[in-house]
Design a protein around this motif. Sequence first.
Motif, short mmCIF file in Angstrom:
data_model
loop_
_atom_site.label_atom_id
_atom_site.label_comp_id
_atom_site.label_asym_id
_atom_site.label_seq_id
_atom_site.Cartn_x
_atom_site.Cartn_y
_atom_site.Cartn_z
N GLU A 1 44.89 26.97 -78.64
CA GLU A 1 46.00 26.03 -78.40
C GLU A 1 46.11 24.93 -79.45
O GLU A 1 47.04 24.92 -80.23
N TYR B 1 52.85 20.89 -73.86
CA TYR B 1 53.70 21.58 -74.85
C TYR B 1 54.33 22.85 -74.30
O TYR B 1 55.10 23.52 -74.99
N CYS B 2 54.03 23.21 -73.07
CA CYS B 2 54.39 24.55 -72.57
C CYS B 2 55.60 24.50 -71.64
O CYS B 2 55.62 23.74 -70.67
N GLY C 1 51.14 33.05 -66.97
CA GLY C 1 50.80 31.73 -66.47
C GLY C 1 49.70 31.91 -65.43
O GLY C 1 49.42 33.04 -65.00
N ILE C 2 49.08 30.82 -65.03
CA ILE C 2 47.96 30.95 -64.08
C ILE C 2 48.49 30.75 -62.66
O ILE C 2 49.06 29.71 -62.34
N CYS D 1 52.88 28.53 -63.16
CA CYS D 1 51.54 28.14 -63.61
C CYS D 1 51.07 26.91 -62.85
O CYS D 1 51.87 26.02 -62.56
N ASN E 1 56.38 26.60 -69.54
CA ASN E 1 56.04 27.18 -68.23
C ASN E 1 55.13 26.28 -67.40
O ASN E 1 54.66 26.69 -66.34
N ARG E 2 54.86 25.09 -67.89
CA ARG E 2 53.91 24.22 -67.17
C ARG E 2 54.43 23.90 -65.77
O ARG E 2 55.64 23.99 -65.51
N PHE F 1 48.78 25.00 -64.13
CA PHE F 1 48.37 24.04 -65.16
C PHE F 1 49.59 23.28 -65.67
O PHE F 1 50.72 23.73 -65.50
N ASP F 2 49.33 22.19 -66.35
CA ASP F 2 50.44 21.36 -66.81
C ASP F 2 50.27 20.99 -68.28
O ASP F 2 50.32 19.81 -68.65
N CYS F 3 50.11 22.00 -69.12
CA CYS F 3 49.95 21.74 -70.56
C CYS F 3 51.28 21.16 -71.09
O CYS F 3 52.33 21.78 -70.90
N LYS G 1 42.30 22.26 -69.81
CA LYS G 1 41.55 23.23 -70.62
C LYS G 1 40.47 22.50 -71.40
O LYS G 1 40.63 21.34 -71.74
S1 SF4 Z 1 51.14 29.02 -69.08
FE1 SF4 Z 1 49.29 28.62 -70.25
S2 SF4 Z 1 49.90 27.07 -71.77
FE2 SF4 Z 1 51.49 27.12 -70.15
S3 SF4 Z 1 50.90 25.51 -68.71
FE3 SF4 Z 1 50.01 27.44 -67.99
S4 SF4 Z 1 47.95 27.50 -68.87
FE4 SF4 Z 1 49.10 25.94 -69.98
#
Ligand code: SF4
Length: 413
Positions: free
Chosen positions: A173, A76-77, A116-117, A70, A79-80, A72-74, A187
């Motif tokens: 989320e 709590y995730c 994931g993105i 992914c 997979n960030r 993104f760097d959320c 986000k």
């Molecule tokens: S997989 Fe989804 S929740 Fe996890 S970091 Fe990427 S966008 Fe955020």
Amino acid sequence: MAQLDTRAKLEILADAAKYDASCASSGTVKRSSRDGKGIGSTDAGMGICHAYAPDGRCISLLKILLTNSCIFDCHYCINRKSSNVRRARFTAEEVVRLTLSFYRRNYIEGLFLSSGIIGSSNYTMEQIVEVARSLREDHDFRGYIHLKTIPDADPELIHQAGMFADRISINVELPTASGLKRLAPEKTQESIEGAMAGMSDAIIDTADAKKHYKSAPRFAPAGQSTQMIVGADAATDRDIVSRAANLYGSFNLKRVYYSAFSPIPDASAVLPLQRPPLMREHRLYQSDWLMRFYEYQPGEVAAAADDNGMMRLDIDPKLAWALKFRGCFPVDVNKAPREMLLRVPGLGTRAVDKILAARRGRTLSLADIGRLTSSISKVRPFLVASDWRPIALSDQADLPLPKPAAKQMELFA
Ligand code: SF4
């Protein structure tokens, strides 16, 4: 990314998908005594989860991510972007092959696909849509498909997803905009809600068209859902209930799922160190049911919370509400309207409907109610029947409360 075979990818991408609660049958436990694979076991195997179809059937779904990479760097995730986990990625074609092969072997009745993105929101969404398109158009797949959509993706791509899927969802989320900004800085509530609004409009429009034209295309006939993480930020249960009520009202959602935050390896310092009690998640599901099936207004459910805005963990929110608003009880089973009978702790919707049907023919006694409910001892302190009226302290022992709270039982004094 090292070359992985399909089984290794499945292990990684099914495990990564388990954090999404929005297709799970919550509250289930492994029942098999030895390995969890006995008849009726809820642990169906790698990547397989249970969900409920629109007709109420419990179905098995292959639940996987297209990739756990992914950009993104959320916080709590797991997979960030900054997370140190093994990464894997399926091609759209691989997911199609896997789904068909599991389906033909009767392992599953459908697919739950999230991702994931990768590259960009649009590219990721294109890949997700391609899986569903190929299943439906190239392979005439009639099974259930739930697609998780990417909020920033082009609305046209989200629309295409809805044309192939039975259900679509976007995770809100966090319950509050400030929580989202802090924990998922890439986000925004606007983009998430914008996508939800577009899906809601399409669901309503196509359902309407279907009433007039049998051949009108369908758009996500099983509706849209979302998920909120509980306990990763400072939002109270009252905040969460209000947010859920707002989402149900504004976007015609089928379900809001609540997922207790679970600590992840190498967690960011902005996260709490511990997960919230699982009972908190359970109480939120019960609160949700009060709004959806028991005719409570959101403000009424929120009123069951304590002074800190939290639901009591020791008793369910319906009982908490009854104890807080004890002036509304006892309720006369022979005269009370349905909405008041629904507020009696221990009376479910089916029992209430049976009471309403039975009282058309005769005046109901306590013994009659006993035959219509599963636990007369739970409900009788809250009821008046032809031969029963609870009096002050004499019924205290029957109230379904944990022992330390027994002093509160001056309910009808
Ligand atoms: S997989 Fe989804 S929740 Fe996890 S970091 Fe990427 S966008 Fe955020």
